[in-house]
Design a protein around this motif. Structure first.
Motif, PDB file in Angstrom:
ATOM      1  N   TYR A 241      12.253  33.483  15.357  1.00  0.00           N
ATOM      2  CA  TYR A 241      13.096  34.674  15.267  1.00  0.00           C
ATOM      3  C   TYR A 241      12.375  35.974  15.624  1.00  0.00           C
ATOM      4  CZ  TYR A 241      16.366  31.712  12.702  1.00  0.00           C
ATOM      5  OH  TYR A 241      17.242  30.729  12.347  1.00  0.00           O
ATOM      6  N   ILE A 242      11.083  35.937  15.882  1.00  0.00           N
ATOM      7  CA  ILE A 242      10.319  37.183  15.971  1.00  0.00           C
ATOM      8  C   ILE A 242       9.928  37.604  17.383  1.00  0.00           C
ATOM      9  CG2 ILE A 242       9.438  36.887  13.639  1.00  0.00           C
ATOM     10  CD1 ILE A 242       6.728  36.099  14.918  1.00  0.00           C
ATOM     11  N   ASP A 243      10.312  36.867  18.383  1.00  0.00           N
ATOM     12  CA  ASP A 243       9.869  37.155  19.751  1.00  0.00           C
ATOM     13  C   ASP A 243      10.109  38.583  20.209  1.00  0.00           C
ATOM     14  OD1 ASP A 243       8.675  34.769  20.301  1.00  0.00           O
ATOM     15  OD2 ASP A 243      10.412  33.908  21.306  1.00  0.00           O
ATOM     16  N   GLU A 244      11.226  39.159  19.872  1.00  0.00           N
ATOM     17  CA  GLU A 244      11.567  40.499  20.343  1.00  0.00           C
ATOM     18  C   GLU A 244      11.151  41.596  19.370  1.00  0.00           C
ATOM     19  OE1 GLU A 244      12.822  41.211  23.472  1.00  0.00           O
ATOM     20  OE2 GLU A 244      12.294  39.110  23.729  1.00  0.00           O
ATOM     21  N   MET A 245      10.463  41.245  18.303  1.00  0.00           N
ATOM     22  CA  MET A 245      10.038  42.224  17.299  1.00  0.00           C
ATOM     23  C   MET A 245       8.599  42.664  17.548  1.00  0.00           C
ATOM     24  SD  MET A 245      11.523  40.535  13.835  1.00  0.00           S
ATOM     25  CE  MET A 245      13.251  40.170  13.655  1.00  0.00           C
ATOM     26  N   VAL A 246       8.255  43.823  17.016  1.00  0.00           N
ATOM     27  CA  VAL A 246       6.901  44.363  17.095  1.00  0.00           C
ATOM     28  C   VAL A 246       6.422  44.598  15.672  1.00  0.00           C
ATOM     29  CG1 VAL A 246       5.505  46.320  17.870  1.00  0.00           C
ATOM     30  CG2 VAL A 246       7.364  45.476  19.299  1.00  0.00           C
ATOM     31  N   CYS A 247       5.188  44.211  15.388  1.00  0.00           N
ATOM     32  CA  CYS A 247       4.628  44.443  14.053  1.00  0.00           C
ATOM     33  C   CYS A 247       4.528  45.935  13.775  1.00  0.00           C
ATOM     34  CB  CYS A 247       3.238  43.824  13.934  1.00  0.00           C
ATOM     35  SG  CYS A 247       3.250  42.037  13.752  1.00  0.00           S
TER      36      CYS A 247
END
Length: 116
Positions: A95-101
């Protein structure tokens, strides 16, 4: 590749499970939205996965208490804690591919997408 977007209900579930894991690992300051949270207000799902990845790495790092003491003195606890972290990462990573830390976690997930 299909990009999976978590629903609000899924995010709430991830947050509950993440906080539970951090409490179990005595990392209460890394919880999100609790009275012991420190600098986690902007964290998202990618930050949760990144923090779990970093915590998992400490269980394999020679010289770290999570590796040296638990693995050799309490292998059952070591297996339980690493298992919780691995399952969280495996479940939420898609679920995190398009997210940035939002924060640095000393993890392979940090800054991967920054600047793009």
């Amino acid at each position: 590749m299909i990009i999976m977007k978590p629903t609000d209900k899924q995010l709430a579930s991830a947050l509950r499970k993440y906080n539970e894991i951090m409490w179990d690992l005595c990392r209460e300051h890394n919880t999100i939205g609790t009275n012991l949270s420190e600098n986690t207000a902007n964290w998202n799902l990618r930050d949760m996965v990144a923090e779990c990845d970093y915590q998992l790495s400490t269980y394999y790092e020679s010289g770290h208490v999570n590796c040296d003491e638990l693995k050799h003195d309490d292998y059952k606890a070591w297996r339980s804690e690493t298992g919780k972290l691995k399952r969280f990462i495996a479940h939420w990573e898609p679920y995190i591919d398009e997210m940035v830390c939002a924060e640095g976690h000393c993890s392979k997930y940090d800054n991967e997408k920054r600047g793009k």
